[in-house]
Design an enzyme around this catalytic site. Structure first.
Site, PDB file in Angstrom:
ATOM      1  N   ASP A  87      70.534 -21.737  -2.316  1.00 38.86           N
ATOM      2  CA  ASP A  87      70.227 -23.047  -2.900  1.00 38.86           C
ATOM      3  C   ASP A  87      71.229 -24.083  -2.352  1.00 38.86           C
ATOM      4  OD1 ASP A  87      69.094 -24.859  -4.723  1.00 38.86           O
ATOM      5  OD2 ASP A  87      70.403 -24.234  -6.380  1.00 38.86           O
ATOM      6  N   ASP A 119      70.355 -29.444   2.062  1.00 34.51           N
ATOM      7  CA  ASP A 119      70.232 -30.622   1.211  1.00 34.51           C
ATOM      8  C   ASP A 119      70.835 -31.825   1.933  1.00 34.51           C
ATOM      9  OD1 ASP A 119      70.309 -32.624  -0.610  1.00 34.51           O
ATOM     10  OD2 ASP A 119      71.390 -31.515  -2.162  1.00 34.51           O
ATOM     11  N   GLU A 149      65.415 -31.270   0.752  1.00 39.81           N
ATOM     12  CA  GLU A 149      65.230 -32.244  -0.335  1.00 39.81           C
ATOM     13  C   GLU A 149      65.084 -33.651   0.207  1.00 39.81           C
ATOM     14  OE1 GLU A 149      67.137 -31.461  -4.070  1.00 39.81           O
ATOM     15  OE2 GLU A 149      68.018 -33.474  -4.077  1.00 39.81           O
TER      16      GLU A 149
HETATM   17  P1  13P Z   1      69.376 -27.155 -13.842  1.00 43.15           P
HETATM   18  O1  13P Z   1      70.797 -26.686 -13.860  1.00 43.15           O
HETATM   19  O2  13P Z   1      69.215 -28.514 -14.404  1.00 43.15           O
HETATM   20  O3  13P Z   1      68.463 -26.133 -14.402  1.00 43.15           O
HETATM   21  O4  13P Z   1      69.001 -27.290 -12.292  1.00 43.15           O
HETATM   22  C1  13P Z   1      69.161 -26.184 -11.442  1.00 43.15           C
HETATM   23  C2  13P Z   1      68.904 -26.559 -10.035  1.00 43.15           C
HETATM   24  O5  13P Z   1      68.102 -27.385  -9.725  1.00 43.15           O
HETATM   25  C3  13P Z   1      69.680 -25.841  -8.999  1.00 43.15           C
HETATM   26  O6  13P Z   1      69.362 -26.246  -7.723  1.00 43.15           O
END
Ligand code: 13P
Length: 308
Positions: A87, A119, A149
């Site tokens: 991520d 990102d 993104e």
């Molecule tokens: P939240 O922590 O608001 O659930 O978002 C998680 C997220 O988008 C990680 O990339």
């Protein structure tokens, strides 16, 4: 069609999910002992999801390193119900500093992550396109899909946010339609993270325990984004969005939803109350079961995605 998801590449599973409008949640691993109970719950409910790790999980919380998460995933993993995603590899980080995203994505690809995210959302459009195109080439050479993104899903940055209602009303940071069309065409990105009312939960030391604002989605804008982008869309900031909004957003093309804050806070709260890692892990398992059954309503999604 395949009888099990085990042997299918993630790109194909996500294509099927997008077409059938079956959501694939992606759970952030903020602490290593969260991973096993998540996988066990997904296996018990035969629900296909991703587990993911971002830099804040490593730097701010207790994930250790992306290698540590990967090793735990190899031990606990059940590829019929879960895959591993990197991520947010940021080009500009939460503090506004340049970051070596190539090294992070390169490491994840070497470790065998099933998908990765760049990102570039804190860059201007041209620079975001250029960086994302490079990241797509890296990911595709390794045979895995790339998420990127466009627009600004706010909330991770230090400092106060404008009031949520003001953000929603003014559409601050929302992904622009024309940009989305161009971005997908010129970068070769596989899944697009969009901003349309969603915000990230806070990660700063001062705000990490706070309850998240109840967000909702601008569905009309999302529908236009799906038509413009034509690829599976990703919703970041999945904790604490109104359920009706989420279900409608899935119908409009949101295929992956990231959930971090909600399960991290459950884990940390229970650990603080009991001092027991096992109890905290159980609390996470219960939360994943509730999300799967009652919130997303996707128990058994692995079989549906496998075509059974
Ligand atoms: P939240 O922590 O608001 O659930 O978002 C998680 C997220 O988008 C990680 O990339």
């Amino acid at each position: 069609m395949a009888l099990s998801l085990k042997d299918l590449p993630l790109a194909e599973i996500m294509r099927r999910a997008f077409e059938a409008r079956i959501v694939v949640p992606a759970y952030n691993i903020a602490h290593i002992p969260m991973l096993k109970p998540i996988i066990e719950t997904l296996s018990a409910l035969r629900c296909f999801s991703l587990v993911e790790v971002a830099r804040p999980d490593v730097v701010q919380f207790g994930a250790g390193s992306i290698r540590a998460v990967c090793e735990e995933f190899r031990k606990a993993g059940d590829r019929g119900v879960a895959r591993l995603h990197l991520d947010h590899a940021p080009v500009i980080d939460e503090a506004g500093k340049r970051f070596d995203w190539k090294a992070l994505i390169g490491e994840a690809l070497e470790l065998g992550f099933d998908s990765v995210m760049i990102d570039g959302s804190r860059l201007g459009l041209e620079e975001n396109i250029a960086a994302t195109r490079e990241a797509a080439a890296m990911a595709h050479a390794a045979g895995v899909p790339l998420e990127a993104e466009l627009g600004a899903v706010l909330g991770h940055e230090a400092g106060p946010l404008p009031p949520y209602e003001e953000l929603f009303r003014t559409g601050k940071g929302f992904t622009a339609l024309g940009d989305a069309r161009r971005f997908v065409k010129e970068t070769g990105v596989d899944w697009l993270s969009v901003a349309c009312g969603n915000i990230h939960g806070a990660i700063s030391e001062a705000d990490r325990d706070k309850a998240k604002v109840r967000a909702r989605i601008d569905l009309a804008h999302l529908a236009k984004l799906r038509k413009a982008a034509g690829v599976p869309l990703v919703l970041h900031g999945g904790s604490g969005i109104e359920r009706e909004s989420v279900l409608a957003a899935i119908k409009e093309g949101i295929t992956k939803i990231n959930v971090g804050t909600q399960i991290r806070q459950v884990y940390e709260r229970r650990l603080k109350e009991t001092g027991l890692v096992a109890a905290a892990g159980q609390a996470v398992a219960d939360e994943i079961a509730t999300l799967t059954r009652e919130y997303f309503g996707i128990e058994g999604s692995a079989a549906r995605l496998a075509g059974r």
